[in-house]
Design an enzyme around this catalytic site. Structure first.
Site, PDB file in Angstrom:
ATOM      1  N   ASP A  29       5.827  -0.100  -3.261  1.00 31.83           N
ATOM      2  CA  ASP A  29       4.681  -1.007  -3.290  1.00 31.83           C
ATOM      3  C   ASP A  29       5.053  -2.251  -4.091  1.00 31.83           C
ATOM      4  O   ASP A  29       5.674  -2.145  -5.152  1.00 31.83           O
ATOM      5  CB  ASP A  29       3.485  -0.288  -3.934  1.00 31.83           C
ATOM      6  N   ASN A  85      -6.841   5.530   0.972  1.00 39.06           N
ATOM      7  CA  ASN A  85      -8.119   4.827   0.913  1.00 39.06           C
ATOM      8  C   ASN A  85      -8.613   4.674   2.347  1.00 39.06           C
ATOM      9  O   ASN A  85      -7.894   4.156   3.191  1.00 39.06           O
ATOM     10  CB  ASN A  85      -7.941   3.454   0.261  1.00 39.06           C
ATOM     11  N   HIS A  98      -1.995   4.415   5.687  1.00 36.43           N
ATOM     12  CA  HIS A  98      -0.880   4.544   4.767  1.00 36.43           C
ATOM     13  C   HIS A  98      -1.293   5.397   3.581  1.00 36.43           C
ATOM     14  O   HIS A  98      -2.469   5.530   3.260  1.00 36.43           O
ATOM     15  CB  HIS A  98      -0.376   3.174   4.304  1.00 36.43           C
TER      16      HIS A  98
END
Length: 111
Positions: A29, A85, A98
């Site tokens: 990330d 999420n 993801h």
């Protein structure tokens, strides 16, 4: 659907890739929440977790397997989160399914 993840999958945008096979890509990330923060992304374009079909369930199982392998590789098997999420109200900003593999420090309780 053309998201930043679709472009990463196609090689149009660089990423710090840590895993890739024919169905899944994983990369660090760019805005990590912990020392280890890896995004695990199915290459199949699925907008969110709620859009997963029965046909997609084996793919989700592969994501979990990749998460386990990466947790071992990064020595975080004793404590990590695998987070999804789902939807804008949950904080999803990229509508390509993801999973966040987060670890490498003590993680506090969730709200």
């Amino acid at each position: 659907m053309s998201t930043i993840f679709s472009k990463i999958i196609k090689g149009q945008i660089p990423s710090d890739k840590v895993f890739e096979n024919e169905k899944i890509i994983a990369f660090k990330d760019i805005n990590p929440a912990a020392p280890i923060h890896i995004l695990i992304v199915p290459k199949k374009e699925i907008p969110d977790l709620q859009s997963v079909t029965a046909e997609d369930l084996p793919l989700i199982g592969e994501v979990v397997k990749v998460a386990q392998e990466l947790a071992k590789k990064y020595n975080i098997t004793d404590g990590y989160r695998l987070v999804v999420n789902n939807g804008a109200l949950a904080g999803q900003t990229i509508f390509h399914l993801h999973f966040h593999l987060i670890g490498g420090k003590t993680l506090g309780h969730l709200a």
